[in-house]
Design a protein around this motif. Structure first.
Motif, PDB file in Angstrom:
ATOM      1  N   TYR A 284       0.960  -1.209   0.077  1.00  0.00           N
ATOM      2  CA  TYR A 284       0.020  -0.093  -0.011  1.00  0.00           C
ATOM      3  C   TYR A 284       0.937   1.190  -0.159  1.00  0.00           C
ATOM      4  O   TYR A 284       2.330   1.186   0.007  1.00  0.00           O
ATOM      5  CB  TYR A 284      -0.875   0.054   1.347  1.00  0.00           C
ATOM      6  CG  TYR A 284      -0.279  -0.012   2.709  1.00  0.00           C
ATOM      7  CD1 TYR A 284      -0.183   1.185   3.447  1.00  0.00           C
ATOM      8  CD2 TYR A 284       0.311  -1.285   2.949  1.00  0.00           C
ATOM      9  CE1 TYR A 284       0.241   0.985   4.602  1.00  0.00           C
ATOM     10  CE2 TYR A 284       0.923  -1.198   4.357  1.00  0.00           C
ATOM     11  CZ  TYR A 284       0.918   0.062   5.034  1.00  0.00           C
ATOM     12  OH  TYR A 284       1.462   0.035   6.198  1.00  0.00           O
ATOM     13  N   ALA A 285       0.217   2.624  -0.259  1.00  0.00           N
ATOM     14  CA  ALA A 285       1.035   3.582  -0.259  1.00  0.00           C
ATOM     15  C   ALA A 285       2.081   3.838   0.846  1.00  0.00           C
ATOM     16  O   ALA A 285       3.247   4.362   0.323  1.00  0.00           O
ATOM     17  CB  ALA A 285       0.220   4.934  -0.294  1.00  0.00           C
ATOM     18  N   LYS A 286       1.880   3.441   1.940  1.00  0.00           N
ATOM     19  CA  LYS A 286       2.864   3.572   3.020  1.00  0.00           C
ATOM     20  C   LYS A 286       3.858   2.525   3.381  1.00  0.00           C
ATOM     21  O   LYS A 286       4.305   2.548   4.501  1.00  0.00           O
ATOM     22  CB  LYS A 286       2.013   4.320   4.311  1.00  0.00           C
ATOM     23  CG  LYS A 286       1.471   5.432   4.080  1.00  0.00           C
ATOM     24  CD  LYS A 286       0.488   6.172   5.240  1.00  0.00           C
ATOM     25  CE  LYS A 286       0.109   7.669   4.811  1.00  0.00           C
ATOM     26  NZ  LYS A 286      -0.606   7.914   6.033  1.00  0.00           N
ATOM     27  N   GLY A 287       3.569   1.472   2.758  1.00  0.00           N
ATOM     28  CA  GLY A 287       4.422   0.187   3.268  1.00  0.00           C
ATOM     29  C   GLY A 287       3.848  -0.882   2.753  1.00  0.00           C
ATOM     30  O   GLY A 287       3.129  -0.868   1.596  1.00  0.00           O
ATOM     31  N   GLU A 288       4.153  -2.167   3.285  1.00  0.00           N
ATOM     32  CA  GLU A 288       3.810  -3.593   2.889  1.00  0.00           C
ATOM     33  C   GLU A 288       3.769  -4.478   4.086  1.00  0.00           C
ATOM     34  O   GLU A 288       4.418  -4.174   5.007  1.00  0.00           O
ATOM     35  CB  GLU A 288       4.798  -3.994   1.799  1.00  0.00           C
ATOM     36  CG  GLU A 288       6.181  -3.859   2.065  1.00  0.00           C
ATOM     37  CD  GLU A 288       6.976  -4.004   0.926  1.00  0.00           C
ATOM     38  OE1 GLU A 288       6.743  -5.053   0.288  1.00  0.00           O
ATOM     39  OE2 GLU A 288       7.897  -3.291   0.495  1.00  0.00           O
ATOM     40  N   PHE A 289       3.177  -5.548   3.853  1.00  0.00           N
ATOM     41  CA  PHE A 289       3.263  -6.651   5.085  1.00  0.00           C
ATOM     42  C   PHE A 289       2.983  -7.959   4.373  1.00  0.00           C
ATOM     43  O   PHE A 289       2.376  -8.145   3.217  1.00  0.00           O
ATOM     44  CB  PHE A 289       2.295  -6.342   5.957  1.00  0.00           C
ATOM     45  CG  PHE A 289       0.947  -6.422   5.548  1.00  0.00           C
ATOM     46  CD1 PHE A 289       0.222  -7.375   6.051  1.00  0.00           C
ATOM     47  CD2 PHE A 289       0.383  -5.088   5.322  1.00  0.00           C
ATOM     48  CE1 PHE A 289      -1.356  -7.234   5.403  1.00  0.00           C
ATOM     49  CE2 PHE A 289      -1.072  -4.927   5.216  1.00  0.00           C
ATOM     50  CZ  PHE A 289      -2.010  -5.982   5.067  1.00  0.00           C
TER      51      PHE A 289
END
Length: 326
Positions: A284-289
């Motif tokens: 997503y725009a602010k990170g990943e998981f």
């Protein structure tokens, strides 16, 4: 291809099966201007014994009628829909592949075919069924896929056409799907159009979450989500297996937190084309998981095997879903 025409003064008529050919349409054909068009996605499967069957064609016929109703189009009788599909598959049965993971993809569709310029429902429509052999939907060869959560584009709003299987929904999703690909992902996840909070569905499939207590959760059908036939089948399969299924809203923020804490063990997408496919990584725009270990989990695998087993005649069909053609 199988075709049937509809006109306001005659109704359904001129049903025929002929060699597949291009349509000849006028530049003023109303579907080109006002997008009255709906479609379905189905598959024909060949069992190990060589028998050919369809999976829940009545559900496709019913959804096709609901889509037509929403798009102000004539509703094709369910029996006629199924008969058209059956006859085409019977004639083209040599095209139904035998290899594992392959099938004959069937595309029934209908479009406004009257020639006019003016904003109103058409007085003429063409229903058609075509088919082609297909392999797995995702070509990466991985057991899981990566998804991109869009925070800019939405798929459908309240009162719109989200529950209808119409081409316009997919056209609107393409820019977000293209964005997902540029982010190194296979599919896009859409959030609700009102608050940009709640998970709705992927670009062309529904989504399920598997929790640490063994339960499943999937977004509810509120008019903005396509009522997937695979989705409905998974809910019935899970309940028959004693698995609790919660059809309730689920926010992206909660998914991220639950994946981090281990409360969500698995997530999978489902649909006619994709069957059941594990989601291993989220961006997503602010990170990943990652979801779980990032690999396909045991619940996803179990549900996929149960579903495909029934579709291909490997497992007993205790639900009455398999419709034999030959």
């Amino acid at each position: 291809m199988a075709t049937i025409r509809w006109t306001r003064d005659i109704g359904w008529h001129d049903a025929q099966i002929e060699a597949r050919r291009p349509f000849e349409i006028d530049p003023a054909c109303s579907v080109l201007h006002y997008a009255q068009e709906i479609f379905e996605g189905m598959k024909a499967y060949r069992s190990k014994e060589g028998k050919i069957s369809l999976f829940r064609p009545l559900a496709n016929a019913q959804r096709f009628r609901e889509s037509a109703k929403r798009m102000s189009m004539p509703q094709l009788p369910e029996a006629t829909f199924i008969q058209a599909v059956e006859k085409l598959v019977d004639i083209d049965q040599a095209w139904v592949p035998e290899t594992e993971g392959s099938s004959l993809y069937i595309r029934p569709f209908m479009f406004a075919s009257e020639n006019f310029l003016g904003v109103r429902a058409s007085n003429e429509y063409t229903f058609c069924v075509i088919a082609c052999p297909v392999g797995p939907y995702f070509k990466s060869g991985r057991s899981t896929v990566k998804v991109w959560v869009s925070d800019e584009y939405t798929r459908a709003g309240r009162g719109g056409t989200g529950a209808a299987k119409c081409g316009g929904n997919y056209a609107a999703s393409l820019i977000a799907q293209t964005e997902a690909v540029t982010k190194g992902c296979d599919q896009v996840v859409f959030l609700d159009a009102t608050t940009n909070t709640w998970i709705e569905e992927l670009g062309g499939m529904n989504v399920f979450f598997v929790f640490d207590d063994g339960s499943l959760r999937t977004p509810p059908l509120t008019g903005t989500i396509l009522p997937g036939i695979t989705r409905a089948s998974i809910i019935e399969l899970a309940k028959a297996e004693g698995i609790y299924v919660n059809e309730a809203p689920y926010s992206f923020g909660q998914w991220r937190a639950d994946a981090s804490s281990g409360r969500v063990k698995e997530t999978f997408a489902c649909g006619t084309a994709a069957a059941v496919t594990a989601i291993g990584h989220v961006r997503y725009a602010k990170g990943e998981f990652n979801v779980g270990t990032g690999d396909e989990g045991p619940v996803t695998q179990r549900i996929r095997n149960k579903l495909i087993g029934i579709q291909r005649g490997i497992s007993a069909d205790t639900f009455g879903w398999v419709h034999h053609v030959t």
